[in-house]
Design a protein around this motif. Structure first.
Motif, PDB file in Angstrom:
ATOM      1  N   GLN A 166      38.595  44.374  46.274  1.00  0.00           N
ATOM      2  CA  GLN A 166      39.947  44.161  45.729  1.00  0.00           C
ATOM      3  C   GLN A 166      40.513  42.813  46.159  1.00  0.00           C
ATOM      4  OE1 GLN A 166      42.297  47.560  46.841  1.00  0.00           O
ATOM      5  NE2 GLN A 166      41.086  48.962  45.596  1.00  0.00           N
ATOM      6  N   LYS A 205      38.636  39.878  44.478  1.00  0.00           N
ATOM      7  CA  LYS A 205      39.045  39.757  43.068  1.00  0.00           C
ATOM      8  C   LYS A 205      40.422  39.109  42.966  1.00  0.00           C
ATOM      9  CE  LYS A 205      38.135  42.393  39.736  1.00  0.00           C
ATOM     10  NZ  LYS A 205      38.018  43.424  38.738  1.00  0.00           N
ATOM     11  N   LYS A 206      41.333  39.535  43.843  1.00  0.00           N
ATOM     12  CA  LYS A 206      42.689  38.984  43.835  1.00  0.00           C
ATOM     13  C   LYS A 206      42.671  37.476  44.113  1.00  0.00           C
ATOM     14  CE  LYS A 206      45.475  40.856  46.779  1.00  0.00           C
ATOM     15  NZ  LYS A 206      46.488  41.344  47.694  1.00  0.00           N
ATOM     16  N   GLU A 240      33.152  47.244  39.321  1.00  0.00           N
ATOM     17  CA  GLU A 240      34.385  46.467  39.279  1.00  0.00           C
ATOM     18  C   GLU A 240      34.140  45.041  39.780  1.00  0.00           C
ATOM     19  OE1 GLU A 240      38.723  46.516  41.428  1.00  0.00           O
ATOM     20  OE2 GLU A 240      37.775  48.435  41.001  1.00  0.00           O
ATOM     21  N   SER A 241      33.200  44.888  40.701  1.00  0.00           N
ATOM     22  CA  SER A 241      32.881  43.559  41.232  1.00  0.00           C
ATOM     23  C   SER A 241      32.137  42.708  40.212  1.00  0.00           C
ATOM     24  CB  SER A 241      32.039  43.679  42.503  1.00  0.00           C
ATOM     25  OG  SER A 241      30.687  43.998  42.183  1.00  0.00           O
TER      26      SER A 241
END
Length: 89
Positions: free
Chosen positions: A81, A84-85, A39-40
């Motif tokens: 998370q 990313k945000k 995801e990163s």
């Protein structure tokens, strides 16, 4: 062989019902860790450097050969998370 479904960090993981509990938990954590890394958008080497974790340790966690404490997985997930945000990764 009968399989059972588990959820780790929102991901469904199927495991063999007869698998040893510790092996099963390690496998779930390894899968969740790999999904967080993916995801990163980073490869193993970059992810290890970004987190300040020795590459070999991170590799062993991701391959399920070494147990990762759940709180470490939770902290890494939280960091990814948030980064990313904020648009930093």
């Amino acid at each position: 062989m009968e399989e059972k479904k588990y959820t780790a960090d929102g991901m469904n993981i199927e495991v063999d019902k007869y698998e040893d509990k510790k092996i099963r938990e390690r496998r779930i954590m390894a899968y969740a860790f790999k999904m967080i890394r993916e995801e990163s958008g980073m490869n193993r080497k970059d992810f290890a450097e970004w987190l300040g974790i020795p590459y070999r340790t991170m590799q062993e966690w991701e391959l399920g050969r070494r147990a990762m404490p759940k709180y470490v997985l939770d902290l890494i997930s939280y960091k990814v998370q948030n980064e990313k945000k904020e648009g930093r990764i």
